[in-house]
Design a protein around this motif. Structure first.
Motif, PDB file in Angstrom:
ATOM      1  N   SER A 205       0.830  -1.207   0.000  1.00  9.63           N
ATOM      2  CA  SER A 205       0.000   0.000   0.000  1.00  9.63           C
ATOM      3  C   SER A 205       0.863   1.256   0.000  1.00  9.63           C
ATOM      4  O   SER A 205       0.511   2.265  -0.629  1.00  9.63           O
ATOM      5  CB  SER A 205      -0.930  -0.003   1.221  1.00  9.63           C
ATOM      6  N   VAL A 206       1.996   1.221   0.701  1.00  2.19           N
ATOM      7  CA  VAL A 206       2.908   2.359   0.725  1.00  2.19           C
ATOM      8  C   VAL A 206       3.560   2.541  -0.648  1.00  2.19           C
ATOM      9  O   VAL A 206       3.669   3.655  -1.162  1.00  2.19           O
ATOM     10  CB  VAL A 206       3.975   2.181   1.820  1.00  2.19           C
ATOM     11  N   THR A 207       3.972   1.425  -1.239  1.00  4.25           N
ATOM     12  CA  THR A 207       4.551   1.489  -2.582  1.00  4.25           C
ATOM     13  C   THR A 207       3.556   2.080  -3.575  1.00  4.25           C
ATOM     14  O   THR A 207       3.912   2.892  -4.441  1.00  4.25           O
ATOM     15  CB  THR A 207       4.978   0.095  -3.053  1.00  4.25           C
ATOM     16  N   LEU A 208       2.305   1.690  -3.440  1.00  7.42           N
ATOM     17  CA  LEU A 208       1.256   2.219  -4.315  1.00  7.42           C
ATOM     18  C   LEU A 208       1.217   3.742  -4.259  1.00  7.42           C
ATOM     19  O   LEU A 208       1.183   4.412  -5.301  1.00  7.42           O
ATOM     20  CB  LEU A 208      -0.106   1.650  -3.903  1.00  7.42           C
ATOM     21  N   TRP A 209       1.254   4.311  -3.049  1.00  7.62           N
ATOM     22  CA  TRP A 209       1.119   5.757  -2.938  1.00  7.62           C
ATOM     23  C   TRP A 209       2.379   6.488  -3.329  1.00  7.62           C
ATOM     24  O   TRP A 209       2.326   7.657  -3.743  1.00  7.62           O
ATOM     25  CB  TRP A 209       0.609   6.140  -1.550  1.00  7.62           C
ATOM     26  N   HIS A 210       3.519   5.827  -3.254  1.00  5.72           N
ATOM     27  CA  HIS A 210       4.718   6.412  -3.856  1.00  5.72           C
ATOM     28  C   HIS A 210       4.544   6.480  -5.372  1.00  5.72           C
ATOM     29  O   HIS A 210       4.908   7.484  -6.007  1.00  5.72           O
ATOM     30  CB  HIS A 210       5.950   5.579  -3.499  1.00  5.72           C
TER      31      HIS A 210
END
Length: 261
Positions: A205-210
């Motif tokens: 999920s963090v990678t997605l928002w990056h």
């Protein structure tokens, strides 16, 4: 007239008070059944006016991720979900009351693996379960009603026009937008938990928002936006990551290891 304003405000609060799945107080004025009917009708119309993706591989991939997330919902919430992939190059997805989710093909270029897509679908499911559409409509209705009532009280006074103009700005930036941002933050948290319970690595999920931040084009300042900034969302996800990783570990021990390709 002032007494009438007070009585109506109290009636709205006492009859429509609710609590979201994360424990946040909500104002829900619309019957859930009516919201579902409107959501289903709107989704049906969209399927006739927007091109639907026909590629079997794309639909199977999206369905695989969606079904894995839906499977961890309580049994009474698993029914009647419909996820449709629309041919649209924008990096977007949306949810409607009535358990309807639309995924744009453009988001699949940003969400580059199954975990990132699970974060998106879990987020959209969160919007539906938390009745955010109902809350948005309820807040808008309550805001308009209060402005109309105040206008009646102030009618004919010199200050009336100035007060009404200020009320309009205040309702937009002080009520409507912050509530929308709170919806997005709540859906992020619900989606994080759901994807982890389904066996998807929540760190995706963090990678997605990056990735989303890298693809943003001139986003407005956060205080003027209906969505939190990507950095705000990343901080919120990271703050809840320990819990999510514990859920992910427990899901793995239960044999939940999605392999959607």
């Amino acid at each position: 007239m002032q007494k009438l304003v007070t009585l109506i405000a109290l009636a709205l609060i006492t009859t429509a008070c609710a609590t979201s799945p994360t424990g946040r107080s909500q104002l829900l004025l619309m019957p859930e059944s009516e919201m579902d009917q409107m959501g289903v009708a709107a989704f049906t119309e969209m399927k006739t006016t927007i091109d639907v993706e026909k590629a079997a591989a794309t639909n199977q991939y999206v369905d695989c991720v969606a079904n894995a997330v839906i499977a961890v919902l309580p049994s009474d919430q698993q029914r009647n979900w419909e996820v449709v992939v629309f041919k649209d190059n924008s990096a977007n997805a949306f949810a409607l009351p009535g358990n309807k989710i639309g995924v744009h093909t453009g988001i699949l270029k940003v969400a580059s693996d199954q975990g990132q897509l699970a974060a998106i679908i879990g987020h959209e499911i969160g919007h539906v379960l938390a009745q955010h559409g109902n809350e948005r409509m309820s807040i808008e209705y309550a805001s308009q009603t209060s402005q109309q009532l105040l206008g009646a009280v102030m009618e004919g006074t010199q200050e009336g026009a100035m007060v009404m103009a200020a009320m309009g700005v205040g309702a937009q930036y002080g009520v409507a937008l912050p509530y929308s941002r709170s919806h997005e933050t709540e859906a992020d948290l619900m989606g994080l938990r759901l994807m982890a319970k389904a066996g998807f690595d929540p760190r995706a999920s963090v990678t997605l928002w990056h990735n989303m931040a890298a693809n943003a084009n001139g986003a407005p300042p956060e205080f003027m936006s209906t969505h939190p900034s990507s950095q705000s969302r990343i901080k919120g996800l990271q703050a809840n990551m320990k819990e999510a990783l514990d859920l992910y570990s427990a899901a793995g021990k239960q044999g939940k290891k999605p392999r959607c390709q």
